[in-house]
Design a protein around this motif. Structure first.
Motif, PDB file in Angstrom:
ATOM      1  N   GLN A  90      35.096  47.876  27.958  1.00 51.49           N
ATOM      2  CA  GLN A  90      35.909  47.805  29.186  1.00 51.49           C
ATOM      3  C   GLN A  90      36.086  49.211  29.766  1.00 51.49           C
ATOM      4  O   GLN A  90      36.059  49.402  30.987  1.00 51.49           O
ATOM      5  N   THR A  91      36.239  50.188  28.879  1.00 54.94           N
ATOM      6  CA  THR A  91      36.388  51.579  29.341  1.00 54.94           C
ATOM      7  C   THR A  91      35.103  52.053  30.024  1.00 54.94           C
ATOM      8  O   THR A  91      35.154  52.702  31.073  1.00 54.94           O
ATOM      9  N   TYR A  92      33.963  51.695  29.425  1.00 53.81           N
ATOM     10  CA  TYR A  92      32.689  52.066  30.044  1.00 53.81           C
ATOM     11  C   TYR A  92      32.605  51.480  31.455  1.00 53.81           C
ATOM     12  O   TYR A  92      32.254  52.169  32.418  1.00 53.81           O
ATOM     13  N   GLU A  93      32.970  50.203  31.568  1.00 52.89           N
ATOM     14  CA  GLU A  93      32.886  49.561  32.891  1.00 52.89           C
ATOM     15  C   GLU A  93      33.888  50.178  33.864  1.00 52.89           C
ATOM     16  O   GLU A  93      33.617  50.315  35.056  1.00 52.89           O
ATOM     17  N   TRP A  94      35.065  50.520  33.362  1.00 52.78           N
ATOM     18  CA  TRP A  94      36.097  51.136  34.204  1.00 52.78           C
ATOM     19  C   TRP A  94      35.594  52.441  34.801  1.00 52.78           C
ATOM     20  O   TRP A  94      35.941  52.829  35.908  1.00 52.78           O
ATOM     21  N   ILE A  95      34.726  53.120  34.042  1.00 56.73           N
ATOM     22  CA  ILE A  95      34.165  54.374  34.541  1.00 56.73           C
ATOM     23  C   ILE A  95      32.932  54.108  35.417  1.00 56.73           C
ATOM     24  O   ILE A  95      32.817  54.624  36.520  1.00 56.73           O
ATOM     25  N   ALA A  96      32.027  53.242  34.932  1.00 59.14           N
ATOM     26  CA  ALA A  96      30.737  53.092  35.614  1.00 59.14           C
ATOM     27  C   ALA A  96      30.785  52.094  36.768  1.00 59.14           C
ATOM     28  O   ALA A  96      30.103  52.270  37.761  1.00 59.14           O
ATOM     29  N   ARG A  97      31.576  51.014  36.628  1.00 57.68           N
ATOM     30  CA  ARG A  97      31.597  49.968  37.664  1.00 57.68           C
ATOM     31  C   ARG A  97      33.032  49.474  37.875  1.00 57.68           C
ATOM     32  O   ARG A  97      33.337  48.292  37.657  1.00 57.68           O
ATOM     33  N   PRO A  98      33.928  50.375  38.262  1.00 60.96           N
ATOM     34  CA  PRO A  98      35.350  50.002  38.294  1.00 60.96           C
ATOM     35  C   PRO A  98      35.652  48.827  39.217  1.00 60.96           C
ATOM     36  O   PRO A  98      36.423  47.937  38.858  1.00 60.96           O
ATOM     37  N   THR A  99      35.027  48.804  40.397  1.00 57.39           N
ATOM     38  CA  THR A  99      35.393  47.748  41.350  1.00 57.39           C
ATOM     39  C   THR A  99      34.913  46.390  40.863  1.00 57.39           C
ATOM     40  O   THR A  99      35.606  45.386  40.978  1.00 57.39           O
ATOM     41  N   SER A 100      33.725  46.363  40.286  1.00 53.72           N
ATOM     42  CA  SER A 100      33.238  45.058  39.852  1.00 53.72           C
ATOM     43  C   SER A 100      34.036  44.581  38.635  1.00 53.72           C
ATOM     44  O   SER A 100      34.296  43.392  38.496  1.00 53.72           O
ATOM     45  N   LEU A 101      34.485  45.495  37.778  1.00 54.55           N
ATOM     46  CA  LEU A 101      35.339  45.079  36.653  1.00 54.55           C
ATOM     47  C   LEU A 101      36.628  44.433  37.168  1.00 54.55           C
ATOM     48  O   LEU A 101      37.033  43.351  36.724  1.00 54.55           O
ATOM     49  N   MET A 102      37.267  45.069  38.139  1.00 54.27           N
ATOM     50  CA  MET A 102      38.541  44.525  38.655  1.00 54.27           C
ATOM     51  C   MET A 102      38.315  43.184  39.339  1.00 54.27           C
ATOM     52  O   MET A 102      39.076  42.240  39.163  1.00 54.27           O
ATOM     53  N   ARG A 103      37.241  43.108  40.139  1.00 62.91           N
ATOM     54  CA  ARG A 103      37.018  41.845  40.869  1.00 62.91           C
ATOM     55  C   ARG A 103      36.621  40.716  39.934  1.00 62.91           C
ATOM     56  O   ARG A 103      37.038  39.582  40.085  1.00 62.91           O
ATOM     57  N   ARG A 104      35.817  41.039  38.930  1.00 59.44           N
ATOM     58  CA  ARG A 104      35.411  39.989  37.991  1.00 59.44           C
ATOM     59  C   ARG A 104      36.611  39.490  37.206  1.00 59.44           C
ATOM     60  O   ARG A 104      36.798  38.296  37.017  1.00 59.44           O
ATOM     61  N   ALA A 105      37.452  40.414  36.753  1.00 58.01           N
ATOM     62  CA  ALA A 105      38.629  40.005  35.975  1.00 58.01           C
ATOM     63  C   ALA A 105      39.543  39.137  36.841  1.00 58.01           C
ATOM     64  O   ALA A 105      40.040  38.101  36.393  1.00 58.01           O
ATOM     65  N   GLN A 106      39.715  39.542  38.101  1.00 58.90           N
ATOM     66  CA  GLN A 106      40.591  38.773  38.993  1.00 58.90           C
ATOM     67  C   GLN A 106      40.024  37.368  39.237  1.00 58.90           C
ATOM     68  O   GLN A 106      40.738  36.366  39.188  1.00 58.90           O
ATOM     69  N   ALA A 107      38.689  37.304  39.469  1.00 61.39           N
ATOM     70  CA  ALA A 107      38.072  36.010  39.763  1.00 61.39           C
ATOM     71  C   ALA A 107      38.112  35.099  38.535  1.00 61.39           C
ATOM     72  O   ALA A 107      38.340  33.899  38.638  1.00 61.39           O
TER      73      ALA A 107
END
Ligand code: HEM
Length: 439
Positions: free
Chosen positions: A14-31
Motif C-alpha cells: 500500500q505504501t508503494y502504491e501511495w508513492i507510485a500511484r496515489p490517485t489510483s489507490l485512493m479511487r480504487r479503495a473508494q470504489a
C-alpha cells in the motif's frame, strides 16, 4: 473496535502504491469499499481512515484539537522540519508557533511581497525560449524557492538554495526506502546528512545580522531560541515552495490543454475575478496535497464508526474535490464554476481547515496569480505531449508525471516573434483520472 474496510495488501505494498500511484489507490479503495475506508501506510504509525464527506470533514476540522492531533500525524516530517516546527506540534505549543508565523504571511506584510513575486517570475520567464518544450515544474520550483528565500532572508542565497534542493529533492525510490527502513546507514542516514548540512547554513544565517522586514528579522524579535528559529525557517522554506511550485506546474499543464488561450487572454486583459477563479480551479482539480490527517487521542466517531484512539483520520482533499454529487463535471477544468458563488462548505479544501489551515494560503494564492499574470503577458501555451499528465508523487506533493511539459509560444505583441500557433488540441482526460460516484 473495528476499523472501516480497506485494501488487504500488506502495508509495504500500500505504501508503494501511495508513492507510485496515489490517485489510483485512493479511487480504487473508494470504489471498492465506499467511505470511510482505511489504508495502512508505512510512515504513519497506525492505520489511516479516509473520508471526503463534507459533513464529516467539517466535524474533523472543528474537533477539539486535544482530541484530534494534526502534529502527531505529521511526525514523519520531523527529521527535516525539526521538533519545534508548527507542523509537528499540537495544543498550546502549536498555537504559540502559529501566532508567530501567521502575521508575516498576511495583510500588509503580504502586499509587500507582490513586487518580489512578480519580478522573480519575470526574471525566470525572460529566460524561456519560445517554441522550446519546457518542463515547467523545475522552473516553477526555481521561482517559488527564490521567492521564499527572499521573503525569509531578505535576499537570494545560492548556497542555501542548493542545500534546500538537495535536502528536499528526495527521489521516489529513496522515499520508499526511507519510509520502510530508518537505520543508521542507507538512504535515511544519507538524507539526515543532507539535512545537517542545511542546518549548518541556517544557523550561520541566524547568527548574522539580517535586513529589516525579512521573516527572519521578524521572528528574531520574538525572542525565539536559535533552535526554534531553525525549525521555523526550515518549515517556511519547505512548506512555502514545493506546494506552490507543484500547483503552478499543474496550472501550466492544464492551461496548455483546456481552453488556455481564452483563459490567458482574460488574465491578460486584467480580469482579476477570473484570475482568482483560475487559481482556485487549479487547486481543486489538481490538489498537490491529498490529505490532512489527524491522530485520534481518544475514540472518535466517524460516519457511524467508533475509531479507536491511536488511528489517524483524514479528510481527503483529492476525493472531496472530485465528488460527483458536489461538483458538476468534476474532472473538467472550468474556472467559471468559482464565479457563480462560493462552493458548498467543506467541499473545497485545498488548504485544509480549522486551527491547522495552511498558514501560507493567501501567500501562495498571490504568488500563483503573479506568476500566471506574468506568463499571460508573454506566452500562449501548447502541450508538449499528446495526453494529459498523471498525478505522481514527488516527495510529499503530487506533481505532473512529465513535469508539466509544455511549449511556450511568444505572443504576437512580443517583438520579433511569430504568432502562428498550432490549434489547441482537445483535452484527453486519462482513464485513471475519471471520477467515480462516492460510495
Ligand atoms: C499552493 C500552495 C500550498 C498548498 C496547496 C498548501 C496546502 C496546505 C495544507 C493542505 C496544509 C494542511 C492543513 C491542515 O492540516 O488542515 C498546509 C499547512 C501548512 N502550510 Fe501550506 N500550502 C501551500 C503553500 C504554503 C506556503 C507558501 C506556506 C508558507 C510558509 C505554507 C505554510 C504552511 C504551514 C506552516 C502549515 C502548517 C499549519 C499548521 O499546522 O498550523 N504553505 N498547507
Amino acid at each position: 473496535m473495528q476499523l472501516p474496510p480497506g485494501p488487504r495488501e500488506p502495508s509495504a505494498l500500500q505504501t508503494y502504491e501511495w508513492i507510485a500511484r496515489p490517485t489510483s489507490l485512493m479511487r480504487r479503495a473508494q470504489a471498492r469499499f465506499g467511505e470511510p475506508f482505511t489504508l495502512r501506510l508505512a510512515w504513519s504509525d497506525a492505520p489511516m481512515v479516509f473520508t471526503s464527506d463534507p459533513g464529516e470533514i467539517k466535524r474533523v476540522y472543528a474537533a477539539d484539537p486535544d482530541v484530534l492531533h494534526a502534529g502527531a500525524s505529521s511526525a514523519f516530517l520531523e527529521p527535516f522540519a525539526g521538533p519545534r516546527s508548527i507542523l509537528v506540534l499540537d495544543g498550546a505549543d502549536h498555537m504559540r508557533e502559529r501566532k508567530l508565523m501567521l502575521p508575516p504571511f498576511h495583510g500588509e506584510a503580504l502586499a509587500r511581497w507582490r513586487d518580489t513575486m512578480a519580478s522573480v517570475a519575470n526574471e525566470e520567464l525572460a529566460r524561456w525560449q519560445p517554441g522550446r518544450p519546457t518542463r515547467t515544474l523545475e522552473h516553477m520550483q526555481s521561482v517559488a524557492l527564490e521567492v521564499i528565500l527572499r521573503v525569509v532572508f531578505g535576499g537570494g542565497d545560492p548556497q542555501l538554495r542548493e542545500a534546500i534542493r538537495r535536502a528536499l529533492g528526495v527521489p521516489m525510490p529513496m522515499l520508499l526506502a526511507m519510509s520502510l527502513w530508518r537505520g543508521d546507514r542507507g538512504p535515511y542516514a544519507a538524507y539526515l546528512r543532507r539535512v545537517r548540512r542545511l542546518d549548518a547554513l541556517l544557523y550561520e544565517r541566524i547568527d548574522r545580522d539580517v535586513g529589516d522586514g525579512s521573516l527572519l528579522a521578524v521572528l528574531k524579535q520574538t525572542g525565539a531560541s536559535r533552535e526554534q528559529l531553525r525549525d521555523q525557517l526550515a518549515t517556511a522554506l519547505a512548506a512555502g515552495h514545493e506546494t506552490t511550485a507543484a500547483s503552478l506546474a499543474w496550472a501550466l499543464e492544464r492551461l496548455a490543454r483546456v481552453g488556455g488561450d481564452d483563459i490567458l487572454a482574460r488574465v491578460r486583459d486584467g480580469d482579476e475575478a477570473y484570475l482568482d477563479a483560475v487559481v482556485k480551479e487549479v487547486l481543486r482539480v489538481r490538489p498537490v496535497l491529498a490529505i490532512t490527517p489527524r491522530k485520534a487521542r481518544r475514540p472518535y466517531e466517524l460516519a457511524g464508526w467508533t475509531l479507536p484512539a491511536g488511528v489517524h483520520v483524514t479528510p481527503c482533499i483529492y476525493l472531496a474535490h472530485r465528488r460527483a454529487d458536489v461538483w458538476g463535471d468534476p474532472t473538467a477544468f472550468r474556472p467559471e464554476r468559482f464565479l457563480d458563488g462560493a462552493p458548498a462548505p467543506y467541499s473545497y479544501i485545498p488548504f485544509g481547515g480549522g486551527v491547522r489551515r495552511c498558514v501560507g494560503a493567501a501567500f501562495a494564492t498571490l504568488e500563483m496569480k503573479e506568476v500566471l499574470r506574468a506568463l499571460a503577458a508573454r506566452f500562449a501555451l501548447r502541450p508538449a505531449a499528446r495526453n494529459g499528465e498523471r498525478m505522481r508523487r514527488r516527495s510529499i506533493t503530487m506533481t505532473p508525471s512529465r513535469g508539466g511539459y509544455v511549449v511556450p509560444h511568444a505572443l504576437a505583441s512580443a517583438p520579433g516573434h511569430a504568432d502562428v500557433l498550432p490549434p489547441q488540441p482537445p483535452d484527453r482526460e486519462l482513464p485513471d483520472l475519471q471520477p467515480r460516484a462516492p460510495g
